[in-house]
Design an enzyme around this catalytic site. Structure first.
Site, short mmCIF file in Angstrom:
data_model
loop_
_atom_site.label_atom_id
_atom_site.label_comp_id
_atom_site.label_asym_id
_atom_site.label_seq_id
_atom_site.Cartn_x
_atom_site.Cartn_y
_atom_site.Cartn_z
N ASP A 81 -9.99 89.32 46.63
CA ASP A 81 -9.84 90.61 47.31
C ASP A 81 -10.56 91.69 46.50
O ASP A 81 -10.61 91.61 45.25
CB ASP A 81 -8.33 90.91 47.40
CG ASP A 81 -8.00 92.06 48.33
OD1 ASP A 81 -8.78 92.32 49.27
OD2 ASP A 81 -6.95 92.71 48.13
N HIS A 82 -11.10 92.71 47.16
CA HIS A 82 -11.71 93.90 46.54
C HIS A 82 -12.36 93.62 45.19
O HIS A 82 -11.75 93.83 44.14
CB HIS A 82 -10.64 94.97 46.29
CG HIS A 82 -10.24 95.71 47.50
ND1 HIS A 82 -11.08 96.54 48.19
CD2 HIS A 82 -9.05 95.74 48.16
CE1 HIS A 82 -10.44 97.06 49.22
NE2 HIS A 82 -9.21 96.59 49.24
N ASP A 103 -16.91 94.29 47.45
CA ASP A 103 -16.62 95.67 47.89
C ASP A 103 -17.62 96.64 47.27
O ASP A 103 -17.45 97.12 46.16
CB ASP A 103 -15.19 96.04 47.49
CG ASP A 103 -14.82 97.43 48.01
OD1 ASP A 103 -15.69 98.12 48.57
OD2 ASP A 103 -13.64 97.82 47.85
N HIS A 180 -4.24 102.59 51.71
CA HIS A 180 -3.74 101.61 50.75
C HIS A 180 -2.43 102.16 50.19
O HIS A 180 -2.39 103.26 49.65
CB HIS A 180 -4.74 101.45 49.58
CG HIS A 180 -5.86 100.51 49.87
ND1 HIS A 180 -7.17 100.81 49.60
CD2 HIS A 180 -5.86 99.25 50.39
CE1 HIS A 180 -7.93 99.77 49.94
NE2 HIS A 180 -7.17 98.82 50.42
N GLY A 209 -4.68 97.95 54.08
CA GLY A 209 -3.59 98.93 54.16
C GLY A 209 -2.56 98.58 55.22
O GLY A 209 -2.10 99.45 55.96
P1 13P Z 1 -1.38 97.75 51.24
O1 13P Z 1 -1.06 97.72 49.78
O2 13P Z 1 -1.32 99.11 51.82
O3 13P Z 1 -0.58 96.77 52.01
O4 13P Z 1 -2.91 97.32 51.37
C1 13P Z 1 -3.26 96.05 50.92
C2 13P Z 1 -4.73 95.85 50.95
O5 13P Z 1 -5.43 96.44 51.73
C3 13P Z 1 -5.26 94.86 50.00
O6 13P Z 1 -6.63 94.78 50.00
#
Ligand code: 13P
Length: 279
Positions: A81-82, A103, A180, A209
């Site tokens: 992720d990211h 990202d 987020h 998010g």
């Molecule tokens: P939240 O923490 O708002 O659930 O978002 C998670 C997210 O987008 C992880 O990449």
């Protein structure tokens, strides 16, 4: 079984549902997320954020995912992720991840396109899927991804179409008003922008998010092309609150605490799976 992202998102887009990407960073989160998938017979995306490298290495994340999810009947996708660091993205591909999110959303557009294209070429040669991001999410409360300085920049549909064509990404994360972290007020989701993107962009769309979104908003987004929804903050907030409750009531053995924590994670993951699958 471990799978790549493109395969499970293709099924989601055709079936008009979304697959949840839940953040994992320790044994309890990995176990809770994978068990939620097997107990509900639903594919899950195990999202290991680059920011969790202090918690476990890429190799450990892969070994744990393979050990817990490799023999499951329901698909599990280990996803980075990211990650804005190209070296880490390439290491994740080499470590066995089924999917990576490069990202480059904070970079000038041309550089984001150039880097994302490089990641896509490399990942595709290895059978790995790629998610990229255009636009920027604002930050809510308790977020681990966003920072207080983040300001929403909505994704522009025509630019998104050009980006997807130039990079050949498998999935595109868009900014349409989610944040987020937990929402400080009623979210103002721009379904009109999402519909515009969906009309022009042929790849599955990703909503970051997810924590705290109402079911009706989630379903409205799925109807407009969202096939992957990320949830992190709510898992953490709920598991910490339940841990606090448990510790106030008794003094468990450390091993029992770990089992309870995996169950707390599972509760939140199952709640979102039910919404994402319209159950
Ligand atoms: P939240 O923490 O708002 O659930 O978002 C998670 C997210 O987008 C992880 O990449």
């Amino acid at each position: 079984m471990l799978v790549n992202l493109a395969d499970i998102l293709r099924d989601a887009s055709q079936g008009n549902y979304a697959v949840g990407a839940f953040n994992g960073y320790n044994y309890e989160t990995f176990a809770g997320i994978i068990e939620a998938g097997t107990e509900t017979n639903t594919p899950v995306i195990l999202a290991f954020g680059a920011k969790y490298l202090p918690n476990m290495s890429l190799a450990t994340a892969f070994s744990l995912a393979e050990s817990l999810g490799g023999k499951c009947k329901t698909p599990v996708c280990l996803h980075l992720d990211h990650c804005s660091d190209l070296d880490t993205v390439f290491r994740a591909i080499r470590a066995g991840f089924g999917s990576v999110m490069y990202d480059g959303s904070a970079l000038p557009l041309a550089e984001n396109v150039k880097n994302t294209r490089l990641v896509c070429r490399t990942a595709r040669a290895c059978g790995v899927s790629v998610e990229a991001e255009l636009g920027c999410l604002a930050a809510g409360e308790h977020s681990h991804e966003g920072s207080a300085a983040d300001v929403a920049a909505y994704t522009e549909p025509t630019q998104a179409a050009q980006f997807a064509a130039a990079t050949q990404v498998d999935a595109l994360a868009v900014s349409i008003g989610t944040v987020h972290g937990l929402y400080k007020a009623e979210p103002n989701l721009r379904l009109d922008i999402l519909a515009g993107i969906h009309k022009l962009v042929p790849v599955p769309l990703v909503l970051h998010g997810g924590s705290g979104l109402a079911a009706k908003d989630i379903l409205g987004c799925i109807d407009q092309g969202i096939a992957k929804i990320n949830v992190n903050t709510e898992i953490s907030v709920y598991a910490v609150a339940k841990t606090r409750e448990l510790l106030a009531a008794k003094q468990p053995h450390f091993s029992e605490l770990s089992l309870s924590q995996a169950d707390y994670v599972k509760d939140v993951v199952k709640k979102y799976i039910a919404i994402f699958r319209r159950r």
